[in-house]
Design a protein around this motif. Structure first.
Motif, mmCIF file in Angstrom:
data_model
loop_
_atom_site.group_PDB
_atom_site.id
_atom_site.type_symbol
_atom_site.label_atom_id
_atom_site.label_comp_id
_atom_site.label_asym_id
_atom_site.label_seq_id
_atom_site.Cartn_x
_atom_site.Cartn_y
_atom_site.Cartn_z
ATOM 1 N N LEU A 286 -4.218 9.965 4.558
ATOM 2 C CA LEU A 286 -4.670 9.553 3.014
ATOM 3 C C LEU A 286 -3.458 9.975 2.198
ATOM 4 C CD1 LEU A 286 -8.673 9.735 2.398
ATOM 5 C CD2 LEU A 286 -7.227 7.695 2.605
ATOM 6 N N GLU A 287 -3.471 11.758 2.983
ATOM 7 C CA GLU A 287 -2.254 12.220 1.472
ATOM 8 C C GLU A 287 -0.795 11.633 2.383
ATOM 9 O OE1 GLU A 287 -3.242 14.927 5.110
ATOM 10 O OE2 GLU A 287 -4.088 12.813 3.721
ATOM 11 N N ALA A 288 -0.253 10.569 3.210
ATOM 12 C CA ALA A 288 0.725 10.187 3.377
ATOM 13 C C ALA A 288 1.068 9.540 2.460
ATOM 14 C CB ALA A 288 0.528 9.517 4.668
ATOM 15 N N VAL A 294 3.087 1.903 4.168
ATOM 16 C CA VAL A 294 3.673 0.723 4.362
ATOM 17 C C VAL A 294 4.348 0.522 6.679
ATOM 18 C CG1 VAL A 294 5.841 -0.986 3.840
ATOM 19 C CG2 VAL A 294 3.988 0.187 2.563
ATOM 20 N N ALA A 295 4.998 1.445 6.993
ATOM 21 C CA ALA A 295 5.360 2.066 8.336
ATOM 22 C C ALA A 295 4.556 1.010 9.256
ATOM 23 C CB ALA A 295 6.264 2.727 8.385
ATOM 24 N N LEU A 297 1.174 -0.151 8.679
ATOM 25 C CA LEU A 297 0.643 -1.490 8.380
ATOM 26 C C LEU A 297 1.494 -2.398 9.508
ATOM 27 C CD1 LEU A 297 -1.198 -1.080 5.187
ATOM 28 C CD2 LEU A 297 -1.773 -0.976 7.189
ATOM 29 N N ARG A 298 2.230 -2.174 9.327
ATOM 30 C CA ARG A 298 3.940 -3.356 9.501
ATOM 31 C C ARG A 298 3.714 -2.964 10.685
ATOM 32 N NH1 ARG A 298 7.895 -5.356 5.862
ATOM 33 N NH2 ARG A 298 8.119 -4.318 4.419
ATOM 34 N N GLN A 299 3.819 -2.088 11.884
ATOM 35 C CA GLN A 299 3.323 -1.799 13.105
ATOM 36 C C GLN A 299 2.101 -3.171 13.452
ATOM 37 O OE1 GLN A 299 3.295 1.747 14.662
ATOM 38 N NE2 GLN A 299 4.001 1.089 16.770
ATOM 39 N N ARG A 300 1.253 -2.159 12.838
ATOM 40 C CA ARG A 300 -0.201 -3.434 12.895
ATOM 41 C C ARG A 300 0.759 -5.341 12.839
ATOM 42 N NH1 ARG A 300 -4.184 0.246 14.503
ATOM 43 N NH2 ARG A 300 -5.236 -0.920 14.283
ATOM 44 N N LEU A 301 0.869 -5.076 11.795
ATOM 45 C CA LEU A 301 0.314 -6.530 11.410
ATOM 46 C C LEU A 301 2.076 -7.484 12.587
ATOM 47 C CD1 LEU A 301 1.184 -8.860 9.398
ATOM 48 C CD2 LEU A 301 2.539 -8.156 8.440
ATOM 49 N N VAL A 302 2.981 -6.727 12.753
ATOM 50 C CA VAL A 302 4.067 -7.370 14.406
ATOM 51 C C VAL A 302 2.735 -8.072 15.587
ATOM 52 C CG1 VAL A 302 5.682 -6.484 13.568
ATOM 53 C CG2 VAL A 302 4.459 -5.354 14.597
ATOM 54 N N GLY A 303 1.796 -7.612 15.790
ATOM 55 C CA GLY A 303 0.844 -7.545 16.872
ATOM 56 C C GLY A 303 0.869 -8.967 16.602
ATOM 57 N N VAL A 313 7.331 -5.810 0.575
ATOM 58 C CA VAL A 313 5.610 -5.200 0.173
ATOM 59 C C VAL A 313 5.576 -5.052 -1.056
ATOM 60 C CG1 VAL A 313 3.688 -4.043 0.820
ATOM 61 C CG2 VAL A 313 4.951 -4.591 2.527
ATOM 62 N N ARG A 314 4.388 -5.066 -2.075
ATOM 63 C CA ARG A 314 4.508 -4.791 -3.915
ATOM 64 C C ARG A 314 3.636 -4.034 -3.791
ATOM 65 N NH1 ARG A 314 6.999 -9.609 -6.314
ATOM 66 N NH2 ARG A 314 8.331 -10.025 -5.642
ATOM 67 N N GLN A 315 2.652 -4.130 -3.287
ATOM 68 C CA GLN A 315 1.395 -3.089 -3.751
ATOM 69 C C GLN A 315 1.280 -2.222 -2.024
ATOM 70 O OE1 GLN A 315 -2.018 -2.402 -6.486
ATOM 71 N NE2 GLN A 315 -1.515 -4.438 -5.877
ATOM 72 N N VAL A 316 0.881 -0.748 -2.089
ATOM 73 C CA VAL A 316 -0.185 -0.252 -0.836
ATOM 74 C C VAL A 316 -1.350 0.311 -1.303
ATOM 75 C CG1 VAL A 316 1.734 1.839 -1.164
ATOM 76 C CG2 VAL A 316 0.365 0.936 0.467
ATOM 77 N N TRP A 317 -2.231 0.753 -1.118
ATOM 78 C CA TRP A 317 -3.166 1.659 -1.352
ATOM 79 C C TRP A 317 -4.172 2.222 -0.303
ATOM 80 C CZ3 TRP A 317 -8.521 0.686 -0.076
ATOM 81 C CH2 TRP A 317 -9.142 1.654 -0.288
ATOM 82 N N SER A 318 -4.337 3.208 -0.148
ATOM 83 C CA SER A 318 -5.073 3.701 0.774
ATOM 84 C C SER A 318 -5.977 4.307 0.090
ATOM 85 C CB SER A 318 -4.593 5.487 0.973
ATOM 86 O OG SER A 318 -3.279 4.995 1.856
#
Length: 381
Positions: A286-288, A294-295, A297-303, A313-318
């Motif tokens: 969570l503290e990342a 984003v990096a 999530l991108r890795q999961r997205l390209v799958g 990417v405009r906004q990121v939330w954890s």
């Protein structure tokens, strides 16, 4: 209030101004109680204000470490009843939260998940009486251009809301009933006495007859609550910049919401011409830094969508998700202190329901037959 001062007594003080805390405040205030809600953060920076917006009638997947009773019918009923109650509340009080029912497709990436989803569909059909359909790979391809899918379970009962709008509606409802809500006010400790509980704040103390802990991260304030099995896992979500029509059609060819069947759930949908994409359990801490989130999530997205790996990417939330061993939410009580949580990644409707449960528990006339610091067994709902 001076640094050493104590505020006027309250009938109840609630820790946490999310769905659960505000729902509890509304229920208590409707019964005539004087209620104050304390939240450690600023308005709109918690999970209740910024999340994916899923109002799911299907129980979420559990982590691999989960154990205990996983009765499918019990878990399904525990998820379904709060959704129905929330919809009734939204309609009864005219909450402007953009309630829609676009339907959700849980995607099967392998034969194991396909078999699990088929059985989940049969269980849901028995309870819901329709609106849950198994789609083969060809049928799923007509809904989304995501790659590597073997099929999916379509749940037409699934609903979406605008999270911040629901939270704002609950806040306005509570305030209209006289509830005092204070942000940026963390509670440092609880000190139960013979006839009241003192809440220790940075600026002094608040005295109250009852305390309701509506934030899972505040469970540690009550030793009895802290002993209950609750594991916090992380979840992450990003919103893209506006996308071209071709990209939007690739993501979703129907107004649907998508997610995977595993506990490290990936989920995505189109929202106002943008992609919302998220994942949970084991990506990054969570503290990342946001760039690391984003990096990952991108890795999961390209799958799923190789051509979308470089979208802006405009906004990121954890945030954190509280999981119980058997996937069922918990409420508990230790004298004048009540607590609730454990929504297992399906928290919009269940958190609202939990707030009502906590209010009823706090208002119960029966005197608990146990001492402060000794909790009674948690209730399941």
């Amino acid at each position: 209030m001076s640094a050493q001062g104590r505020s006027a007594a309250n009938d109840a003080v609630i820790i946490g101004a999310g769905y659960c805390g505000l729902s509890a405040a509304i229920e208590l205030a409707r019964q005539g109680a004087r209620v104050r809600v304390l939240d450690r953060g600023q308005w709109g920076d918690n999970a209740s204000a910024f999340n994916f917006g899923s109002v799911a009638v299907m129980p979420p997947a559990l982590p691999a470490t989960a154990h205990g009773d996983h009765d499918p019918a019990q878990r399904l009923q525990a998820t379904l009843a709060p959704v129905r109650a929330l919809k009734e509340q939204v309609e009864a009080f005219g909450y402007d939260c953009a309630w829609t029912q676009p339907g959700h497709i849980t995607l099967a990436l392998d034969e194991t998940s396909a078999s699990t989803l088929r059985q989940r569909g049969l269980d849901a059909q028995a309870l819901l009486g329709g609106g849950v359909l198994w789609l083969d790979a060809h049928q799923v391809a007509g809904q989304t251009g995501a790659q590597g899918l073997m099929g999916g379970l379509l749940n037409e009962h699934f609903a979406l809301i605008e999270p911040a709008r629901l939270l704002l509606a609950l806040r306005h409802h509570a305030e209209s009933l006289g509830v005092c809500i204070q942000y940026a006010t963390p509670v440092l400790a609880l000190e139960p006495g013979l006839d009241a509980v003192d809440l220790v704040l940075a600026a002094g103390r608040i005295s109250t007859a009852r305390v309701l802990i509506a934030s899972e991260e505040a469970w540690s304030l009550s030793m009895a609550a802290a002993r209950e099995p609750l594991t916090l896992h992380q979840t992450h979500l990003f919103e893209s910049a506006p996308l071209a029509t071709a990209a939007l059609q690739l993501i979703s060819r129907q107004p649907r919401v998508y997610g995977t069947a595993t506990a490290d759930k990936d989920y995505f949908r189109v929202h106002q011409g943008r992609l919302l994409f998220g994942s949970r359990l084991g990506l990054v801490p969570l503290e990342a830094e946001p760039q690391a989130v984003v990096a990952a999530l991108r890795q999961r997205l390209v799958g799923y969508f190789p051509s979308l790996g470089d979208i802006e990417v405009r906004q990121v939330w954890s945030g954190s998700l509280g999981f119980t061993p058997d996937g069922l939410p918990r409420t508990g009580r230790s004298g004048p202190v009540c607590w609730g949580g454990g929504y297992c990644g399906s928290g919009i409707a269940t958190a609202v329901s939990c707030g009502r449960q906590l209010a009823h528990m706090a208002l119960a006339n029966a005197t608990p037959a146990f001492t402060v610091g000794e909790g009674e067994p948690p209730q399941r709902y």
